[in-house]
Design an enzyme around this catalytic site. Structure first.
Site, PDB file in Angstrom:
ATOM      1  N   ARG A  24      -3.594   0.732   2.544  1.00  0.00           N
ATOM      2  CA  ARG A  24      -3.705   1.000   3.988  1.00  0.00           C
ATOM      3  C   ARG A  24      -5.171   1.101   4.423  1.00  0.00           C
ATOM      4  O   ARG A  24      -5.559   0.491   5.429  1.00  0.00           O
ATOM      5  CB  ARG A  24      -2.932   2.270   4.347  1.00  0.00           C
ATOM      6  CG  ARG A  24      -1.426   2.091   4.338  1.00  0.00           C
ATOM      7  CD  ARG A  24      -0.728   3.420   4.609  1.00  0.00           C
ATOM      8  NE  ARG A  24      -1.041   4.400   3.566  1.00  0.00           N
ATOM      9  CZ  ARG A  24      -0.842   5.714   3.693  1.00  0.00           C
ATOM     10  NH1 ARG A  24      -0.361   6.209   4.814  1.00  0.00           N
ATOM     11  NH2 ARG A  24      -1.120   6.523   2.691  1.00  0.00           N
ATOM     12  N   ASN A  42       2.820   3.302   5.879  1.00  0.00           N
ATOM     13  CA  ASN A  42       3.835   3.233   4.834  1.00  0.00           C
ATOM     14  C   ASN A  42       5.180   3.560   5.458  1.00  0.00           C
ATOM     15  O   ASN A  42       5.309   4.542   6.181  1.00  0.00           O
ATOM     16  CB  ASN A  42       3.563   4.263   3.727  1.00  0.00           C
ATOM     17  CG  ASN A  42       2.469   3.825   2.773  1.00  0.00           C
ATOM     18  OD1 ASN A  42       2.188   2.642   2.656  1.00  0.00           O
ATOM     19  ND2 ASN A  42       1.855   4.783   2.092  1.00  0.00           N
TER      20      ASN A  42
END
Length: 800
Positions: A24, A42
């Protein structure tokens, strides 16, 4: 960005090892660099990216997601969903955020809080992957060793590129709140690093420092876990003092406790063998760096890369002839290779540097039982075996022993798939239509969870004959299904009814069970990891496994694909006097071959040669008279066609091993005796029986005895035996290839742990134009059986 180019929006779902690896933050930084708007989060184990920009910028973004991904990431699929959901921000404190608060930037790109809601999209495979633990990276090592750094000497230093993952995860998505780090709130400085896109600890969930992270504790004796004699740096000093005094300490590692002693102290090593109940099996040695490795062993570039990679496995390397005296003789007696590995964590590094010598670092258990992970159990069991426990206050959520690997025939291969590799997912060449739980074998046990085209091999469990190992298997299998959000619908097991893994499968109703023959599973494990679905010639050499005809096999050539097989060749049979007792006493197998080996028309030992063998037994002759009666009558002596048992017999006849206290010890000593020796092969021959080609091992053993009587040195005979088996195997493969037209060969089974045999056979067959495959990412021994079972079951279910 040009104003006359229309911007478009894309919604991507990224699957693979993309959690716990800095994906990320990477997606955020890349979007910022390219001037894109959107968000990343997520969601139930999948990374979702919503992004807005010009088509050219989006194309570059997607390409670089694949090309420039973080070193620990492994993307298996990027799926594009045309209906882009509205980009909304989940406020901090919302569901599943942990510390994953949105991180805004001037471009409007956000890291959103994680969500445990299932991701949308029909193309998405709902199978979140858990990243393995990663060994200490160079940047963290430099910080730990820098007196000016605030993490100087801090044993739990980590970042996005290293540190604990699978061993601390409670659930997915992977956020600090769902790990065993939840009890360690971030201090202001660590939180600033966590929220800084320019920092390598940006969204690194296990981030910690001396002010807010786990702390060391030192205890002695079987005391309660809450009684500490020293904490922090002083605890490390206590442990080092015990090592310097020749003691054995218990150390809380990443995936379980370990037992540690000075590898140069013979008395300490002998004591460790006593408390572990491990009389002869080689120990692994941890050293500080590659320079220390080079002082002990002759290592290749490939071996150095394997040693220093993120998995940090134990690597089997060739010791220098003068290198062994640097270690105590009892470290790896009679082994052809030495197991070395580098520090996996800053704690190991600090311990090594303070001790100033190589250390044995082995699993914290008694032989063949699971590694201990619970603090109270460690205090009770390891506290009684050691001079003290160096522990810490971060809980271990999953049991992962150290992995073992090597480079064979130029290829890195895993012999024990555990910490650093497991639970990384492997691809199945034929997807499983229903979720499968493959139960594995009995020794070197693993299990495999398969969903669709993905298979996750569970951690090494050990020998399932121990109740504790069976309980650890059951616990790990249940945990893996929970974390991966999968409920297995089919149990896959070995044919052998007495394996405890098979007995565990009987708890499932018959319609939800499938049996897979042991050696077919071996060959399938090799073929499947290489993506092969067409027929192969499978050379399955191991100790034994129940065959399709109800007899014990172990030296087979199969024509196999993933769903079926046909036996083409085998080794000659011999009785196993007393059954499993013959595995522990190789001389039993030697006498059985000589007295009752299968009659294949070759040379057998004459009475005088056989008498010489019996004369060498001396005062144990009455015992072996009974063994001969068992072999000749077949009483409690099942027939076996086994390469492993033939190696046992040869080692016993050369006086190398009469009693084996660990699996494969006789073969290990035979290979070690042949080290560096060139020899012509002993005689060998191939016969035919009932449509099968049969290797007549008795002819080779008879020649071995004759040459020994004539005074040929044992090392030369050990080498000649290996050469005979290699040449005979090559001939078996060539004749089977002529019959079938198949030119792809898979070598699998525990005997292929023998490096000399593997390289000789693979080299000879490749010189003849065969494509030769060996197990690389799953073990060639029984640790790979569960993956092979899953591959076979998936193929069978896919074809109805």
């Amino acid at each position: 960005m040009s104003s006359d180019v229309e911007e478009v929006a894309r919604h991507w779902q990224v699957r693979g090892t993309v959690q716990g690896v800095g994906f990320r933050p990477f997606a955020y930084r890349l979007a910022t660099e390219l001037g894109l708007s959107g968000s990343v989060r997520n969601r139930a184990g999948v990374v979702e990216i919503d992004v807005v920009g010009t088509p050219a910028a989006l194309a570059e973004y997607r390409a670089r997601l694949l090309a420039d991904a973080p070193p620990l990431a492994a993307i298996s699929e990027i799926t594009e969903i045309t209906e882009i959901p509205e980009i909304t921000e989940i406020p901090e404190g919302g569901r599943g955020t942990g510390t994953g608060a949105p991180v805004p930037d001037g471009t409007g790109f956000l890291i959103l809080a994680s969500s445990d809601d299932p991701a949308s999209g029909p193309a998405l495979t709902p199978f979140p992957e858990v990243p393995p633990d990663a060994g200490m990276c160079d940047a963290c090592r430099a910080e730990v060793l820098d007196p000016a750094d605030r993490r100087h000497d801090y044993p739990f230093t980590n970042c996005t590129d290293c540190g604990p993952r699978a061993t601390i995860i409670d659930d997915l998505p992977y956020d600090r709140a769902r790990t065993s780090m939840a009890g360690f709130p971030l201090c202001s400085r660590c939180r600033a690093e966590y929220l800084d896109p320019a920092d390598r600890r940006f969204h690194a969930e296990p981030v910690a420092c001396p002010d807010c992270g786990p702390q060391l504790v030192w205890r002695t004796g079987p005391c309660l876990p809450d009684r500490a004699e020293a904490v922090g740096p002083q605890a490390l000093e206590f442990a080092v003092r015990r090592l310097e005094d020749g003691g054995v300490i218990a150390l809380k590692g990443l995936g379980g406790y370990q037992l540690v002693c000075d590898a140069t102290d013979g008395e300490a090593v002998a004591r460790l063998r006593t408390v572990k109940r491990r009389p002869h099996k080689p120990f692994a040695v941890m050293v500080e760096d590659l320079a220390a490795v080079r002082a002990l062993a002759c290592v290749t570039g490939a071996e150095e890369r394997l040693l220093s990679g993120s998995a940090r496995p134990i690597v089997l390397v060739r010791p220098w002839p003068a290198g062994r005296p640097l270690l105590a003789p009892g470290v790896a007696p009679d082994a052809p290779r030495l197991g070395l590995f580098l520090p996996t964590t800053p704690l190991h590094l600090l311990l090594l540097r303070a001790a100033g010598r190589p250390l044995i670092v082995t699993s914290g258990n008694v032989a063949d039982t699971p590694i201990v992970i619970d603090d109270e159990e460690a205090a009770e069991t390891l506290g009684r075996l050691s001079d003290g426990i160096l522990a810490h206050d971060r809980p271990i959520r999953a049991r992962y022993d150290d992995s073992v690997a090597r480079v064979v025939h130029g290829r890195p291969t895993v012999l024990r798939r555990a910490r650093g590799y497991a639970p990384g997912a492997l691809d199945l060449p034929i997807a499983a239509p229903r979720p499968l739980l493959a139960m594995g074998a009995q020794l070197k046990h693993t299990f495999t969870l398969a969903v669709g085209g993905h298979a996750v091999v569970g951690p090494h469990t050990g020998d399932l004959s121990h109740l504790a190992a069976l309980e650890a298997f059951d616990e790990a299998a249940r945990r893996m299904q929970r974390v991966h959000r999968v409920q297995a619908e089919v149990a896959v097991h070995d044919l052998h009814p007495d394996y405890l893994s098979t007995k565990a499968a009987t708890a499932w109703e018959p319609a939800r069970r499938m049996a897979v023959q042991h050696h077919h599973a071996h060959i399938a494990s090799c073929a499947a990891e290489h993506g092969i679905t067409e027929p192969v010639l499978g050379v399955a050499y191991d100790g034994l496994g129940l065959g399709a005809d109800g007899t014990l096999w172990g030296g087979e050539v199969l024509l196999a694909d993933l769903s079926s097989f046909r036996r083409l060749a085998r080794f000659g049979t011999a009785p196993m006097p007393g059954g499993e007792a013959a595995v522990r006493h190789p001389l039993r197998m030697a006498l059985s071959y000589l007295a009752a080996g299968e009659e294949l028309g070759g040379r057998r030992p004459d009475r005088e040669l056989f008498a010489d063998v019996l004369a060498g037994i001396g005062d144990r002759e009455p015992e072996y008279d009974r063994v001969l009666r068992l072999a000749r009558t077949g009483t409690r002596s099942p027939l076996v066609s086994s390469a492993g048992r033939l190696f046992d017999a040869a080692a016993a006849l050369l006086g190398l091993c009469d009693h084996a206290d660990y699996e494969g010890q006789a073969a290990v000593r035979l290979e070690a005796a042949s080290q560096g020796v060139l020899a012509e092969p002993l005689p060998w021959r191939i016969a035919e029986r009932s449509g099968l080609r049969v290797l007549d091992g008795l002819t080779t053993l008879t020649a071995l005895l004759t040459h020994r009587r004539d005074g040929v040195p044992v090392p030369e005979l050990a080498a000649a035996f290996h050469e005979a088996l290699a040449r005979a195997t090559g001939e078996l493969v060539r004749t089977c290839a002529a019959d079938t037209g198949v030119r792809t060969v898979c070598l699998s089974g525990g005997v292929w742990q023998n490096q000399r045999l593997t390289e000789a056979v693979a080299g000879e067959l490749e010189d003849d134009g065969f494509r030769v495959l060996i197990n690389e990412r799953v073990p060639t021994n029984d640790g790979g059986i569960s993956f092979g079972q899953a591959a076979v079951a998936a193929a069978r279910l896919a074809t109805g």
